[in-house]
Design an enzyme around this catalytic site. Structure first.
Site, mmCIF file in Angstrom:
data_model
loop_
_atom_site.group_PDB
_atom_site.id
_atom_site.type_symbol
_atom_site.label_atom_id
_atom_site.label_comp_id
_atom_site.label_asym_id
_atom_site.label_seq_id
_atom_site.Cartn_x
_atom_site.Cartn_y
_atom_site.Cartn_z
ATOM 1 N N TYR A 107 0.840 -1.199 0.000
ATOM 2 C CA TYR A 107 0.000 0.000 0.000
ATOM 3 C C TYR A 107 0.874 1.247 0.000
ATOM 4 O O TYR A 107 1.949 1.262 0.617
ATOM 5 C CB TYR A 107 -0.889 0.044 1.247
ATOM 6 C CG TYR A 107 -2.094 -0.857 1.190
ATOM 7 C CD1 TYR A 107 -3.248 -0.472 0.538
ATOM 8 C CD2 TYR A 107 -2.073 -2.097 1.813
ATOM 9 C CE1 TYR A 107 -4.367 -1.290 0.496
ATOM 10 C CE2 TYR A 107 -3.181 -2.930 1.777
ATOM 11 C CZ TYR A 107 -4.322 -2.521 1.116
ATOM 12 O OH TYR A 107 -5.420 -3.337 1.076
ATOM 13 N N TYR A 146 -0.566 -9.911 0.590
ATOM 14 C CA TYR A 146 0.450 -9.343 1.480
ATOM 15 C C TYR A 146 0.348 -9.946 2.879
ATOM 16 O O TYR A 146 -0.717 -10.360 3.315
ATOM 17 C CB TYR A 146 0.362 -7.817 1.531
ATOM 18 C CG TYR A 146 -0.960 -7.241 2.013
ATOM 19 C CD1 TYR A 146 -1.243 -7.116 3.381
ATOM 20 C CD2 TYR A 146 -1.899 -6.794 1.102
ATOM 21 C CE1 TYR A 146 -2.436 -6.574 3.809
ATOM 22 C CE2 TYR A 146 -3.110 -6.253 1.536
ATOM 23 C CZ TYR A 146 -3.373 -6.146 2.884
ATOM 24 O OH TYR A 146 -4.566 -5.615 3.304
ATOM 25 N N ARG A 156 -3.041 -11.775 3.638
ATOM 26 C CA ARG A 156 -4.309 -11.423 3.018
ATOM 27 C C ARG A 156 -4.306 -11.904 1.573
ATOM 28 O O ARG A 156 -3.317 -11.724 0.854
ATOM 29 C CB ARG A 156 -4.531 -9.895 2.985
ATOM 30 C CG ARG A 156 -4.560 -9.152 4.298
ATOM 31 C CD ARG A 156 -5.736 -9.406 5.212
ATOM 32 N NE ARG A 156 -6.973 -9.892 4.641
ATOM 33 C CZ ARG A 156 -7.966 -9.162 4.147
ATOM 34 N NH1 ARG A 156 -7.871 -7.854 4.124
ATOM 35 N NH2 ARG A 156 -9.075 -9.715 3.685
ATOM 36 N N HIS A 159 -7.138 -8.478 -2.792
ATOM 37 C CA HIS A 159 -8.481 -7.925 -2.543
ATOM 38 C C HIS A 159 -8.502 -6.444 -2.858
ATOM 39 O O HIS A 159 -7.470 -5.769 -2.856
ATOM 40 C CB HIS A 159 -8.894 -8.154 -1.083
ATOM 41 C CG HIS A 159 -8.003 -7.457 -0.100
ATOM 42 N ND1 HIS A 159 -6.807 -7.985 0.324
ATOM 43 C CD2 HIS A 159 -8.098 -6.250 0.518
ATOM 44 C CE1 HIS A 159 -6.218 -7.155 1.166
ATOM 45 N NE2 HIS A 159 -6.975 -6.080 1.293
ATOM 46 N N HIS A 161 -10.689 -3.048 -1.489
ATOM 47 C CA HIS A 161 -11.644 -2.534 -0.499
ATOM 48 C C HIS A 161 -12.672 -1.644 -1.193
ATOM 49 O O HIS A 161 -12.309 -0.847 -2.064
ATOM 50 C CB HIS A 161 -10.919 -1.688 0.549
ATOM 51 C CG HIS A 161 -9.920 -2.444 1.371
ATOM 52 N ND1 HIS A 161 -10.223 -2.957 2.614
ATOM 53 C CD2 HIS A 161 -8.621 -2.767 1.149
ATOM 54 C CE1 HIS A 161 -9.148 -3.554 3.117
ATOM 55 N NE2 HIS A 161 -8.159 -3.456 2.252
HETATM 56 FE FE LIG Z 1 -6.232 -4.457 2.415
#
Ligand SMILES: [Fe+2]
Lengths: 241, 208
Positions: A107, A146, A156, A159, A161
Site C-alpha cells: 500500500y 500481502y 491477506r 483484494h 476494499h
Molecule cells: Fe487491504
C-alpha cells in the site's frame, strides 16, 4: 415504488459478528453490549447524494490517475458490476470508493511496513458513481497478496476494499472484493470472520472472459447488494389494521 | 421444495482495515493529485443557516486506548430539521448544507473534529419530535461492521428527556453515553463526544 418503506432488518448472521478472536484486533474493538434495535426513522432513511460533477475523468482509472512516468506494473484488469438492493433493483447514483495494494501487495501509506516495493505510478485509490441502471466500472491492476501482523505468518488474499453509499445512511457499507480461484481466500482470518461460506462467496468476483478486453485487460464482475426497503403497500395496509 | 423468494442477500461487511484513508482521504495520507479535495471535510459555508458548533472527541477501545486509525462519518438535519436528501419529503432543506461529514481521527492523538451547525428536531415514526441529534458512523481496523450511534446535546435536557429513541434505552445509566458535553472554545460552542467501543463506559450502538 418501494422507496419510502423502512429497510429490511440487517441479517447479523450473514455479516461477521463484532467479536472474532482469530482476527485479533477485533477483540478490543467489539462492543459487548447488544446493539439497540431501532426501527428506521427519517435520520436513517435519508442519506447524502453525490453528483457526477464531484468526480474527475480519471477517478475510475487507477492505471492513469497517479501515473508519473508510465503505467503501473501489474496485471491489467477491469472491475465492473452493478449495485443492487435486496429487492434486486438497481441502485443508481451510488458512490463507490475503492482502495487497494499494488501488484506486489504494497500500500502507498506511511504506516505500511511491508518490504515489497512501492510503485511510483500507482496511488491505489479511485471512485465512481453508478449509472441509471446501477452499473459501474473501473480500470486497475490486480493487487498482490500481502502479509500482515496477526499470526506470525498470516497473509491477506488479493483484494480490493469498497466503500458504498446508497440512498440512505442505513445502507452505508464497507466491504472487500476477492478474486475467483484464489486459494488464499480460504486461509485468511479476516475473510473467516464471515461465518457463512455462501456469504463469503458473495464477495468473490467472477473472472469474466466474455468482457475481457482482448490484448489489454482481464475482466472481473463484482455485484454489490445494499439493503432493500419494504413495500409501502404493505406498510400502509398494516397501519390500517 | 417451495417456491423461491426473489430477494438478494446484502453483501456482507468486511473491516475497513488500516488503510481506509487511501480510499476516502487520499490527500490526508499524502496521495496527492488524484483528486483535489477529500469528501466531507467541510460542512459549513458562509450561506449555511444555523448556529455554528464544533464536535470533537476520541474513539476508545476496550483497553481505554484511543483509536488513531478510525474514520468517523456524521449525518444530520439542517437547522430547520430537514435532511438534504431526495428521501426527505417534508420540505426543502437548506441548499447550503449537505449535512454529511467525514473526518479521520488524528494519527497522533486520535481526536476527530467537525465544524458544523446544530441540527433542528426531526420527527420519530409516530410524529413525536426526537431531540436534536447527529447520526455517527465509525469504521476502523478491527471493526468488522461499521458502528452506528447518535450524538445528542447536553444543553437540550428537556428535548432529550422526551426523545422517543432515548426512551428506548432500557438501562438509563447508559443514556449519557450518547450525550455530548457542551463547553466554549474560541468563542464557539464545542461539544465533546467520546465513543467507547467496549467496557464499562460502552457507548450505545444501534442496529438501524
Ligand atoms: Fe487491504
Amino acid at each position: 415504488m418501494t422507496d419510502n418503506g423502512t429497510f429490511y432488518q440487517r441479517d447479523r448472521n450473514w455479516h461477521p459478528p463484532a467479536f472474532t478472536p482469530t482476527y485479533k484486533t477485533s477483540i478490543l474493538r467489539s462492543p459487548q453490549q447488544p446493539l439497540l434495535s431501532l426501527e428506521n426513522t427519517i435520520s436513517e432513511l435519508t442519506g447524502p447524494v453525490f453528483g457526477h460533477d464531484k468526480l474527475g475523468p480519471l477517478d475510475n482509472d487507477l492505471l492513469r490517475n497517479f501515473a508519473k512516468t508510465g503505467d503501473p506494473i501489474g496485471q491489467r484488469i477491469v472491475v465492473y458490476g452493478r449495485v443492487l438492493d435486496e429487492n434486486a433493483r438497481p441502485v443508481p447514483g451510488a458512490l463507490l470508493e475503492f482502495w487497494q495494494a499494488n501488484a506486489g501487495g504494497r500500500y502507498r501509506h506511511k504506516k505500511e511496513t511491508y518490504l515489497a516495493a512501492i510503485d511510483p505510478n500507482f496511488g491505489g485509490c479511485g471512485r465512481v458513481i453508478t449509472d441509471e441502471e446501477g452499473r459501474y466500472w473501473f480500470r486497475t491492476i490486480k493487487p498482490g497478496a500481502y502479509p500482515w501482523p496477526n499470526g506470525v505468518n498470516d497473509w491477506r488474499p488479493a483484494h480490493i476494499h469498497f466503500s458504498v453509499f446508497g440512498h440512505a445512511f442505513a445502507q452505508r457499507l464497507i466491504t472487500q472484493m476477492y478474486f475467483e480461484g484464489d486459494p488464499m481466500i480460504w486461509q485468511d482470518p479476516i475473510v473467516a470472520t464471515i461465518p457463512d461460506k455462501a456469504a463469503i462467496e458473495q464477495l468473490v468476483a467472477a473472472l469474466d472472459r466474455q468482457n475481457t478486453l482482448p490484448m489489454d485487460a482481464l475482466a472481473y464482475k463484482f455485484d454489490i447488494v445494499l439493503r432493500g426497503r419494504r413495500s409501502t403497500m404493505f406498510e400502509n395496509r398494516m397501519e390500517g389494521n | 421444495m417451495v417456491q423461491k423468494l426473489p430477494f438478494l442477500k446484502e453483501s456482507p461487511s468486511q473491516t475497513a482495515g488500516p488503510y481506509v484513508h487511501i480510499g476516502t482521504n487520499p490527500n490526508w495520507v499524502e496521495i496527492t493529485g488524484v483528486w483535489n479535495e477529500d469528501l466531507g471535510l467541510v460542512l459549513v459555508g458562509p450561506e449555511t443557516k444555523g448556529e455554528r458548533i464544533v464536535i470533537k472527541g476520541r474513539v476508545f477501545d476496550g483497553a481505554g486506548d484511543p483509536l488513531k486509525d478510525a474514520l468517523i462519518e456524521i449525518w444530520q438535519a439542517d437547522a430547520a430539521g430537514l435532511y438534504n436528501s431526495p428521501q426527505e419529503k417534508r420540505g426543502k432543506a437548506d441548499p447550503s448544507f449537505v449535512g454529511w461529514g467525514r473526518q479521520p481521527a488524528d494519527g497522533a492523538t486520535g481526536e476527530y473534529r467537525f465544524e458544523t451547525i446544530k441540527p433542528g428536531r426531526v420527527p420519530y415514526k409516530d410524529g413525536r419530535l426526537m431531540a436534536p441529534h447527529i447520526t455517527v458512523w465509525i469504521v476502523a481496523r478491527g471493526i468488522n461492521t461499521g458502528l452506528h450511534t447518535r450524538l445528542y446535546f447536553s444543553d437540550e435536557e428537556a428535548a432529550n428527556a422526551e426523545c422517543p429513541v432515548l426512551a428506548r434505552i432500557a438501562h438509563k445509566a447508559r443514556v449519557p453515553t450518547l450525550v455530548a458535553t457542551r463547553t466554549e472554545e474560541n468563542g464557539l460552542p464545542t461539544y465533546t463526544f467520546n465513543i467507547h467501543i467496549q467496557g464499562e463506559k460502552e457507548t450505545v450502538f444501534f442496529d438501524i
